[in-house]
Every structure is written in C-alpha cells, then in structure tokens.
Design an enzyme around this catalytic site. Sequence first.
Site, PDB file in Angstrom:
ATOM      1  N   LEU A  88      12.820-121.883  45.266  1.00  0.00           N
ATOM      2  CA  LEU A  88      11.865-122.435  46.228  1.00  0.00           C
ATOM      3  C   LEU A  88      12.302-123.860  46.539  1.00  0.00           C
ATOM      4  CD1 LEU A  88       8.282-121.411  44.976  1.00  0.00           C
ATOM      5  CD2 LEU A  88       9.599-120.394  46.847  1.00  0.00           C
ATOM      6  N   ASP A  89      12.162-124.271  47.792  1.00  0.00           N
ATOM      7  CA  ASP A  89      12.470-125.648  48.163  1.00  0.00           C
ATOM      8  C   ASP A  89      11.602-126.615  47.358  1.00  0.00           C
ATOM      9  OD1 ASP A  89      14.157-124.566  50.062  1.00  0.00           O
ATOM     10  OD2 ASP A  89      12.709-124.773  51.692  1.00  0.00           O
ATOM     11  N   ARG A  90      12.123-127.801  47.149  1.00  0.00           N
ATOM     12  CA  ARG A  90      11.421-128.790  46.327  1.00  0.00           C
ATOM     13  C   ARG A  90       9.989-129.075  46.796  1.00  0.00           C
ATOM     14  NH1 ARG A  90      14.067-134.032  43.440  1.00  0.00           N
ATOM     15  NH2 ARG A  90      12.227-134.571  42.211  1.00  0.00           N
ATOM     16  N   VAL A 121       7.910-127.167  48.250  1.00  0.00           N
ATOM     17  CA  VAL A 121       7.122-125.929  48.313  1.00  0.00           C
ATOM     18  C   VAL A 121       6.563-125.611  46.927  1.00  0.00           C
ATOM     19  CG1 VAL A 121       7.230-123.460  48.853  1.00  0.00           C
ATOM     20  CG2 VAL A 121       8.561-125.099  50.198  1.00  0.00           C
TER      21      VAL A 121
END
Length: 237
Positions: free
Chosen positions: A61-63, A65
Amino acid sequence: MTGLPQILFEDNHLLIINKRPGEIVQGDKTGDAPLVDQLKIYLKEKYNKPGAVFLGLVHRLDRPVSGAVIFAKTSKSLSRLTRMVKEREITKIYWAVVDRLPEPEEGTLVNFLIKNERQNKSYPAEEHTPGAKRAELRYKLIASGKTYHLLEISLLTGRHHQIRAQLALAGCHIKGDLKYGAARSNPGGSISLHARMLDFIHPVSKEKINIIAPVPANPEWQYFTDNNSHQAGALSF
C-alpha cells in the site's frame, strides 16, 4: 508514530495488519523503519524465535494510504499468495473519499497508465505507448455529504497508483491527494484512501478468509462509518 498497527488476522502462515496512513511497508530512501522490520521483531519476541525471522510481503500500500496488508510467515504461503495475487484470486475492496460525485454513480473505469519513475506518479497514455499498462476498476457511490462522497472501489488490475490516477482522470480527486489534484492536504500528509476488505481462500488451510479493516480514527472516516456508510445519505461535510 509508535506501537504496532492493529493485527486483523494471524495464524501459522499469515499475518494481516491494518496499516495506518504514513507507515511504510518496505524500506525506502527515507530510511524510516518499515512495517516488515517492526513485525519481524514482534514475531521474534512473541514466539521466542532464535535467529532470523521470515516474513514475506505479499502486496503493498502507498505510504499515505491506510488499510489491510497481508504478510506471509512461511515461504510456502508466500509463494502461493504471490501466485494468487497475480491470478486475481484475492478480492480487494477499497474505500475512497472524493471531492466530486461520479457520473454515473456506479460504473467501470478503464485507462492505460504509464509510470514516471522519477516523479513516482502514473499518467494516462495511449494504448500502444511503450510501457503503458491497462488499468481497470469498478466503483460505486455508497454515501454522500455536502462536500465529499464515499466510493467503494473494486480493483480488477493492479497498477502503480491505479485508484488515485484513475479517479483523478474521472474528475473525482481523493481527499488530501495533492499529487493527483486534490485542492488541499490532509493532516499528516495522509490521503483518504483505505484498503477496506480482503477476501480469499487461505493458501494452506483452504478456509475462506474475509478481512474488514476498520477505518482511521479521523472525522471524515468516522462520520461516514457512523452514518451507515453503505447507504447514501445526507452527511455533514
């Protein structure tokens, strides 16, 4: 940020956590401690394990998110889950708070995206552009407020920044996502995108696993949750 994230599921083969916005799952150029290292320490201490602890990352997951992330505690489960991700055998549902009501309120988005490595951003591209990849997702409106709306997103492909880029291309910017056109930032640099649900067959036991990740404890998420977010209604923001 202190303490481990919420553990949603754990057995001999899997560890599923509820990532908080701002946490990184793997090491990056910032040098900040990634979750994978923190969780290895947790496992080593909990089970009094000698030597190195194995923990494989199944997806990312993107930071900025939040939401559910799967780690594999054994090489067997990692190899099987990696295959399951590739073959789309893991259902992933996301929630996104956006600044515009989508038209229609339920539908499918298909784009071709190309990643700019230097900018760490995905852009739309023509189908036959070298490096462009097809991106597809389904969305539906599940709640509305005066300013923001809650969408449920089902990923049909897994591309770099796919939800963020495709919603922005549709004119529905995720709250706080300055990189993809949001008007203002969220506190702490988070964006209002949450990996809400995972559904899959356990790679070893073959039992059905369904994971729901509680949303972050901030006003917009809590308001949607507290006001029966699976039914569109008049919310206060």
